[in-house]
Design an enzyme around this catalytic site. Structure first.
Site, PDB file in Angstrom:
ATOM      1  N   LYS A 176       0.854  -1.188   0.000  1.00  0.00           N
ATOM      2  CA  LYS A 176       0.000   0.000   0.000  1.00  0.00           C
ATOM      3  C   LYS A 176       0.889   1.237   0.000  1.00  0.00           C
ATOM      4  O   LYS A 176       1.757   1.393   0.863  1.00  0.00           O
ATOM      5  CB  LYS A 176      -0.899  -0.018   1.234  1.00  0.00           C
ATOM      6  CG  LYS A 176      -1.978   1.053   1.268  1.00  0.00           C
ATOM      7  CD  LYS A 176      -2.880   0.837   2.484  1.00  0.00           C
ATOM      8  CE  LYS A 176      -4.001   1.849   2.563  1.00  0.00           C
ATOM      9  NZ  LYS A 176      -4.883   1.595   3.730  1.00  0.00           N
ATOM     10  N   ASP A 211     -15.099   1.928  12.038  1.00  0.00           N
ATOM     11  CA  ASP A 211     -15.442   2.038  10.613  1.00  0.00           C
ATOM     12  C   ASP A 211     -15.684   0.668   9.990  1.00  0.00           C
ATOM     13  O   ASP A 211     -15.169   0.362   8.911  1.00  0.00           O
ATOM     14  CB  ASP A 211     -14.334   2.778   9.863  1.00  0.00           C
ATOM     15  CG  ASP A 211     -14.792   3.292   8.495  1.00  0.00           C
ATOM     16  OD1 ASP A 211     -16.025   3.454   8.297  1.00  0.00           O
ATOM     17  OD2 ASP A 211     -13.936   3.533   7.626  1.00  0.00           O
TER      18      ASP A 211
END
Length: 311
Positions: A49, A143
């Protein structure tokens, strides 16, 4: 993971981008891009990432990214994507992550529309086990949603494989959907997670995604780890029928639905799944079912994964 792959602030050889062979593009994250990569000395395949410092700075999320790295690097659970290490150069921050070969749960939800109850039971059980682990470490995820859950290979017995492969009555599409009850599901994104060192502590920061937000977070009130219980209930509802429980085209009405806990069940829901969701989607955080009781609920104890595909 090879011992020389350590955070840039640690000891040992400094990890750089030159240590990796970069493969295909996997997707776009909140603040960067994700690529398939292979660490050259170990040949280990990872997800790399890439976060761009200029964007992180312009969005004023330096603190959020530092918190994500600190939390994710220090958690280890079968239902959490592993962050092996991270490093940086002048313009980028790199996260070296466990690969999820079957992608995002959200992509599968888009593909299939909704899932059979035993598949949902397996998904929610895996996610709940991860949440139980996080809560024991005084971490709120904040989340939970389909986009933040990745799919990895699970344990499928030869009996299941042979039964599925020999059943000529189902299509390839249906076959894959049935197999989903045997994958392993892992929480992947810790961008909104927070560690609260005080047991039972409360916070006021507004974060997360509206469709999954509990009333206390949406309204800017203080909240605790029960916020994750609500989000788990909203996720469960969406996986069963394909739509978030409080969704409306108008955001104002969505907010009203959340504040008033207004939602209804379709024919997709069984009595057990209704009871399960109702125990999580409760206005008062203190009245919501505990994560331990979630894992003991009959809905998560289903064992027959050879269910019919939803019509």
């Amino acid at each position: 993971m090879p011992q020389h792959l350590v955070p840039h602030t640690g000891t040992g050889k400094r990890t750089t981008i030159e240590d990796f062979e970069i493969g295909r593009f996997l997707g776009r994250g909140k603040y960067g891009l994700v690529y398939l990569a292979r660490e050259q000395s170990s040949k280990l395949v990872v997800a790399l990432k890439v976060l761009y410092k200029s964007y992180i700075k312009s969005e004023r999320v330096e603190g959020q990214v530092r918190r994500e790295l600190d939390i994710h690097l220090n958690v280890r659970h079968i239902n959490i994507i592993r962050l092996y290490t991270w490093f940086q150069d002048e313009t980028r921050v790199f996260l070296v992550l466990e690969v999820a070969p079957y992608g995002e749960l959200y992509q599968r939800l888009q593909q299939f529309g909704k899932f059979p109850l035993p598949v949902v039971s397996k998904i929610i059980r895996d996610v709940a086990q991860a949440i139980q682990y996080l809560h024991r470490k005084n971490i709120f995820h904040r989340d939970l949603k389909a986009e933040n859950i990745l799919i990895c290979k699970g344990k499928e017995t030869k009996e299941h494989t042979d039964a599925h492969n020999s059943d000529d009555s189902i299509s390839v599409h249906e076959h894959e959907l049935v197999r989903m009850a045997h994958y392993t599901y892992k929480i992947a994104d810790f961008g909104w997670s927070v560690h609260h060192p005080t047991h039972g502590g409360r916070r006021r920061t507004q974060c997360g995604t509206l469709d999954y937000l509990p009333p206390e977070v949406m309204l800017g009130q203080s909240y605790d780890k029960a916020c994750d219980i609500w989000s788990l209930g909203a996720l469960c509802y969406e996986l069963i029928c394909g739509t978030a429980p409080f969704y409306h085209d108008e955001i104002k009405i969505t907010r009203q639905n959340i504040a008033n806990v207004e939602y209804s069940f379709t024919k997709d829901f069984s009595p057990a799944s209704k009871d399960f969701i109702q125990r999580m989607l409760i206005r008062s955080p203190e009245a919501r079912i505990s994560i331990e009781d979630i894992l003991r609920h009959p809905f998560l104890r289903q064992t027959d994964h050879r269910s019919k595909v939803p019509k």
